[in-house]
Design an enzyme around this catalytic site. Structure first.
Site, PDB file in Angstrom:
ATOM      1  N   HIS A  15      -0.566   3.123  10.836  1.00 40.32           N
ATOM      2  CA  HIS A  15       0.660   3.900  10.682  1.00 40.32           C
ATOM      3  C   HIS A  15       1.004   4.538  12.006  1.00 40.32           C
ATOM      4  O   HIS A  15       0.285   5.407  12.494  1.00 40.32           O
ATOM      5  CB  HIS A  15       0.459   4.962   9.595  1.00 40.32           C
ATOM      6  CG  HIS A  15       1.710   5.729   9.277  1.00 40.32           C
ATOM      7  ND1 HIS A  15       2.797   5.168   8.675  1.00 40.32           N
ATOM      8  CD2 HIS A  15       2.040   7.028   9.505  1.00 40.32           C
ATOM      9  CE1 HIS A  15       3.740   6.076   8.513  1.00 40.32           C
ATOM     10  NE2 HIS A  15       3.311   7.207   9.032  1.00 40.32           N
TER      11      HIS A  15
ATOM     12  N   HIS B 157       0.854  -1.185   0.000  1.00 38.03           N
ATOM     13  CA  HIS B 157       0.000   0.000   0.000  1.00 38.03           C
ATOM     14  C   HIS B 157       0.892   1.237   0.000  1.00 38.03           C
ATOM     15  O   HIS B 157       1.806   1.346   0.821  1.00 38.03           O
ATOM     16  CB  HIS B 157      -0.895  -0.010   1.246  1.00 38.03           C
ATOM     17  CG  HIS B 157      -1.937   1.067   1.254  1.00 38.03           C
ATOM     18  ND1 HIS B 157      -3.190   0.893   0.714  1.00 38.03           N
ATOM     19  CD2 HIS B 157      -1.904   2.328   1.728  1.00 38.03           C
ATOM     20  CE1 HIS B 157      -3.893   1.996   0.863  1.00 38.03           C
ATOM     21  NE2 HIS B 157      -3.132   2.880   1.481  1.00 38.03           N
TER      22      HIS B 157
END
EC number: 1.13.11.5
Length: 343
Positions: free
Chosen positions: A335, A292
């Site tokens: 993240h 990604h």
């Protein structure tokens, strides 16, 4: 009835004059001894005079009366703004908030200024380094009132209801799925059409820019031509009861009275303007063979710091797109940041 017209281009040198006063824009010089129609010339600076040409921001405004014709500013106890981040104890946990409730009119009338609420931030405006995130909620238009921000730039993101924003440069209609930026020192007033709510990202000490494209190449993400700047429009209107000019200065609000509308700019030219952008114009890039891509490829606007590659704040969107990939889990990964890379 008003027909909205715009000039296109991000950070371009634009020039505009109200068609009711042809020739109002001086030719050949910025500050003639006598301006056309007896107008007053003012320069609005968004940077130091000596900044390099690519970062030098200024516009010349030609107005019916000078903007300094007002009574002294006084502290205004209104709104729920702050820049004192020590008011709340630090909390490293993930946080979210419920939608702010919009008061019901006419029992409780709240306009754009009185409906400002600070959520969070970092840094502080006096040192011109930092950001703040606000929510605005309102149900009535600003009547004979305008606001200008002496601390930084406002990036306004409507979530519910459209905004008719009158600025010294002209008028903009901003609806959900659009954003607009009102830069440091620009006076504006907000008209609404019912219950209205949205977000504001405020940056101190920097202006928003288009991000560098790097390996993407010359085209993609937010294209400069899709940013729209209002054309000149003025009103020559006296307000015997008093027009209120509100200044956001060092995190507080101050108000001064004058007897005329501040939106009396007949013509202007320069590269320091308010602008708006429709998020549907964003050209999404995301087709990968695996994994990604980092969310930086979804950056619409960035406010840079002096450290290369590190932003004071990024405005990022995740619009509808084709997500084509093999051997990967399509939702974004979690993240975790060791440093604050941008908001």
């Amino acid at each position: 009835w008003f027909i909205f017209q715009y000039l296109s281009g991000f950070g371009n040198e634009h020039a505009s004059e109200d068609p009711r006063c042809p020739g109002a824009l001086p030719e050949g010089q910025n500050n003639p001894q006598v301006c056309p129609y007896g107008l007053y010339a003012e320069q609005l600076s968004g940077s130091a005079f000596t900044c390099p040409r690519p970062t030098n921001k200024r516009s010349w405004l030609y107005r019916i009366l000078p903007s300094v014709c007002h009574k002294p500013f006084k502290l205004l106890e209104e709104g729920h703004l702050t820049h004192n981040w020590d008011e709340v104890e630090p909390d490293p946990n993930q946080l979210r908030w419920k939608p702010f409730e919009i008061p019901k009119a006419p029992q409780s009338k709240v306009d754009f200024v009185s409906g400002l609420h600070t959520l969070c931030g970092a840094g502080e405006p006096r040192g011109r380094n930092g950001i703040a995130i606000h929510i605005y909620i309102c149900n009535t238009s600003m009547l004979n009132r305008c606001l200008y921000n002496s601390d930084g730039d406002f990036l306004i993101v409507p979530q519910q209801g459209k905004l008719l924003i009158t600025t010294e440069f002209g008028k903009m209609m901003v609806e959900p799925n659009e954003i607009c930026v009102i830069q440091l020192g620009m006076r504006f007033s907000v008209e609404v059409f019912g219950e209205t709510r949205g977000y504001i990202l405020e940056v101190y000490g920097a202006h928003f820019e288009l991000p560098d494209l790097g390996p993407i190449g010359a085209n993609g993400l937010a294209n400069p031509r899709d940013f729209l700047v209002p054309v000149a429009w003025y009103e020559d209107r006296q307000v015997p009861g008093g027009y209120t000019v509100i200044s956001k200065y060092q995190g507080k609000l101050f108000a001064a009275q004058q007897e005329f509308s501040p939106f009396n700019v007949v013509a202007w030219h320069g590269n320091y303007t308010p602008y708006k952008y429709h998020l549907d114009k964003f050209m999404v890039i995301n087709a990968v063979a695996f994994d990604h891509a980092d969310p930086s490829i979804f950056t619409v606007l960035t406010a840079k710091t002096t450290r290369p590659g590190v932003a004071l704040a990024d405005f990022v969107i995740f619009p509808p797109r084709w997500g084509v990939a093999n051997n990967t889990f399509r939702p974004p990964y979690y993240h975790r940041m060791s440093v604050l890379c941008g908001l």
